[in-house]
Design a protein around this motif. Structure first.
Motif, mmCIF file in Angstrom:
data_model
loop_
_atom_site.group_PDB
_atom_site.id
_atom_site.type_symbol
_atom_site.label_atom_id
_atom_site.label_comp_id
_atom_site.label_asym_id
_atom_site.label_seq_id
_atom_site.Cartn_x
_atom_site.Cartn_y
_atom_site.Cartn_z
ATOM 1 N N ASP A 43 -63.703 25.184 -33.860
ATOM 2 C CA ASP A 43 -63.429 26.119 -32.775
ATOM 3 C C ASP A 43 -61.912 26.202 -32.625
ATOM 4 N N LEU A 44 -61.294 27.200 -33.241
ATOM 5 C CA LEU A 44 -59.832 27.302 -33.229
ATOM 6 C C LEU A 44 -59.292 28.041 -32.012
ATOM 7 N N ASP A 45 -60.115 28.895 -31.410
ATOM 8 C CA ASP A 45 -59.603 29.674 -30.281
ATOM 9 C C ASP A 45 -59.974 29.090 -28.925
ATOM 10 N N GLY A 46 -60.734 27.983 -28.930
ATOM 11 C CA GLY A 46 -61.017 27.290 -27.673
ATOM 12 C C GLY A 46 -62.039 27.970 -26.790
ATOM 13 N N ASP A 47 -62.912 28.816 -27.374
ATOM 14 C CA ASP A 47 -63.919 29.482 -26.545
ATOM 15 C C ASP A 47 -65.213 28.690 -26.453
ATOM 16 N N GLY A 48 -65.231 27.490 -27.049
ATOM 17 C CA GLY A 48 -66.411 26.637 -26.984
ATOM 18 C C GLY A 48 -67.449 26.933 -28.040
ATOM 19 N N GLU A 49 -67.180 27.892 -28.912
ATOM 20 C CA GLU A 49 -68.129 28.252 -29.961
ATOM 21 C C GLU A 49 -67.431 28.219 -31.319
ATOM 22 N N ARG A 50 -68.235 28.206 -32.374
ATOM 23 C CA ARG A 50 -67.704 28.219 -33.733
ATOM 24 C C ARG A 50 -68.259 29.421 -34.483
ATOM 25 N N GLY A 51 -67.505 29.862 -35.468
ATOM 26 C CA GLY A 51 -67.989 30.923 -36.330
ATOM 27 C C GLY A 51 -67.625 32.327 -35.902
ATOM 28 N N GLY A 52 -66.832 32.475 -34.833
ATOM 29 C CA GLY A 52 -66.418 33.796 -34.391
ATOM 30 C C GLY A 52 -65.135 34.239 -35.071
ATOM 31 N N PRO A 53 -64.714 35.491 -34.861
ATOM 32 C CA PRO A 53 -63.485 35.993 -35.489
ATOM 33 C C PRO A 53 -62.255 35.171 -35.148
ATOM 34 N N GLY A 54 -62.234 34.569 -33.953
ATOM 35 C CA GLY A 54 -61.099 33.761 -33.536
ATOM 36 C C GLY A 54 -61.078 32.369 -34.119
ATOM 37 N N ASP A 55 -62.132 31.997 -34.844
ATOM 38 C CA ASP A 55 -62.186 30.674 -35.463
ATOM 39 C C ASP A 55 -61.760 30.709 -36.917
ATOM 40 N N ALA A 56 -61.367 31.874 -37.391
ATOM 41 C CA ALA A 56 -60.736 31.988 -38.705
ATOM 42 C C ALA A 56 -59.271 31.583 -38.579
ATOM 43 N N GLN A 57 -58.621 31.341 -39.709
ATOM 44 C CA GLN A 57 -57.205 30.973 -39.672
ATOM 45 C C GLN A 57 -56.367 32.057 -38.998
ATOM 46 N N GLY A 58 -56.770 33.297 -39.157
ATOM 47 C CA GLY A 58 -56.216 34.414 -38.410
ATOM 48 C C GLY A 58 -57.366 35.303 -37.993
ATOM 49 N N TRP A 59 -57.281 35.899 -36.814
ATOM 50 C CA TRP A 59 -58.412 36.659 -36.290
ATOM 51 C C TRP A 59 -58.876 37.686 -37.320
ATOM 52 N N GLY A 60 -60.190 37.727 -37.538
ATOM 53 C CA GLY A 60 -60.725 38.703 -38.470
ATOM 54 C C GLY A 60 -62.237 38.688 -38.465
ATOM 55 N N ARG A 61 -62.823 39.877 -38.586
ATOM 56 C CA ARG A 61 -64.289 39.992 -38.610
ATOM 57 C C ARG A 61 -64.873 39.489 -39.921
ATOM 58 N N PHE A 62 -64.051 39.553 -40.987
ATOM 59 C CA PHE A 62 -64.504 39.115 -42.302
ATOM 60 C C PHE A 62 -63.278 38.736 -43.119
ATOM 61 N N THR A 63 -63.490 38.056 -44.231
ATOM 62 C CA THR A 63 -62.383 37.609 -45.065
ATOM 63 C C THR A 63 -61.531 38.794 -45.516
ATOM 64 N N GLY A 64 -60.248 38.752 -45.193
ATOM 65 C CA GLY A 64 -59.330 39.802 -45.612
ATOM 66 C C GLY A 64 -59.188 40.950 -44.638
ATOM 67 N N ASN A 65 -59.875 40.903 -43.512
ATOM 68 C CA ASN A 65 -59.822 41.980 -42.529
ATOM 69 C C ASN A 65 -58.393 42.146 -42.000
#
Length: 348
Positions: A107-129
């Motif tokens: 959970d990189l963005d601190g929203d209490g969940e994992r696997g969302g766009p904010g939990d990528a190294q940089g915000w993104g809906r999919f790889t390379g977005n």
């Protein structure tokens, strides 16, 4: 005799032509993988507007932000084909995998969940977005590209990571893996008639959409500050001459949220000059956001050893009249600068 002299001088005349460098957040991001390629291959009005803006500007070297990346660069190749058909040929391009959409297990963005766009190294809906690309009329020394995107945030000299109370936010584990670049930081060498140009390009995170820990504001500050650290020798050898920083800093020197001093400090770095491009109406605004208004957030900052011949923003014509294609293409405005080098002979 005169003809022989002219023939002998032709290579120098070619060398003396200024190099036009442009930077454009074209907002060619889509909601899913493959959708950008689909839109480039069909008659998508926004894609066509981007092509119209680029062909009207005719840059020699282009730093492009906000373009979805795919492993085989199919979308970028298709865009280059469309541009070639419109009369703007970029036979050379570079695009590596960005941090945007590069998923982690934390959970990189601190929203209490994992696997969302904010939990990528940089915000993104999919790889390379929403990645980066460099397109060029001139050869790119791809084997010499320096990619700083894997640099951990905590490893940037002088970095300030977010905390909540006395604890790392969102966690110590997140700090241990969090990369600094929300998209990428590249140094791309281009062999131009004016000599090698080192294009230093990036796209920083917006300094908003967070909480009182100011995670995005601090990250935006350090993404911009990376270039000053690099130029001051804090990240190994830096280009000593003929470089230009080109990209979207997502930060105005004076207005809006964010650590505005970060971009002011970069603008005042002794190795750089600020040509401050303006449009036909004399405005230096590079983006209009409905929620917050006009800002200058996109920059072209050549090293001091370049001669700036001209600079501008592709938003109005010479008389200040609006350009329809520019408004359809992106909320951001394309900026450009013409560069020459004093060691090169003048044109005839």
């Amino acid at each position: 005799m005169i003809r022989i002299l002219v023939l002998l001088l032709l290579p120098f005349v070619a060398q003396a032509e200024p190099v036009r460098v442009a930077s454009f957040n074209a907002e060619l991001g889509r909601k899913g993988p493959g959708l950008l390629l689909r839109d480039i291959r069909r008659d998508d009005p926004q894609v066509q507007a981007v092509i119209d803006v680029l062909t009207a500007t005719a840059p020699d070297v282009l730093a492009l932000q906000g373009i979805d990346w795919d492993h085989d660069n199919l979308a970028l190749s298709a865009l280059a084909d469309r541009l070639r058909a419109a009369g703007l040929d970029f036979p050379h391009f570079f695009a590596g995998q960005p941090n945007s959409g590069l998923m982690t297990s934390l959970d990189l963005d601190g929203d209490g969940e994992r696997g969302g766009p904010g939990d990528a190294q940089g915000w993104g809906r999919f790889t390379g977005n929403g990645g980066l690309a460099v397109l060029s009329r001139y050869p790119i020394a791809k084997d010499e590209v320096r990619d700083l995107s894997a640099l951990l945030w905590k490893d940037l000299p002088g970095a300030t990571l977010p905390t909540r109370g006395d604890l790392p936010f969102p966690s110590e584990q997140a700090h241990a893996v969090q990369r600094l670049s929300s998209t990428a930081h590249w140094i791309v060498p281009v062999e131009t008639p004016q000599g090698r140009l080192n294009l230093m390009t990036f796209h920083a995170t917006p300094p908003v959409f967070d909480g009182p820990e100011d995670r995005n504001g601090l990250r935006n500050r350090d993404e911009i500050r990376l270039w000053s650290v690099l130029l001051d020798g804090g990240l190994g050898p830096a280009p000593k001459s003929r470089f230009i920083i080109a990209g979207d800093a997502n930060l105005d020197p004076n207005l809006g949220e964010g650590r505005n001093e970060a971009i002011r400090d970069l603008l005042q770095h002794p190795s750089l000059q600020d040509p401050r491009p303006v449009d036909g109406a004399g405005s230096a605004v590079t983006v209009v956001w409905k929620a917050v208004g006009e800002r200058r957030v996109d920059y072209l900052l050549p090293s001091v050893d370049w001669v700036v011949e001209n600079a501008g923003i592709r938003w109005t014509d010479a008389k200040g009249a609006p350009l329809a294609a520019a408004r359809k293409a992106s909320r951001h405005r394309l900026i450009w600068v013409d560069l020459s080098h004093p060691d090169m002979p003048p044109g005839l």
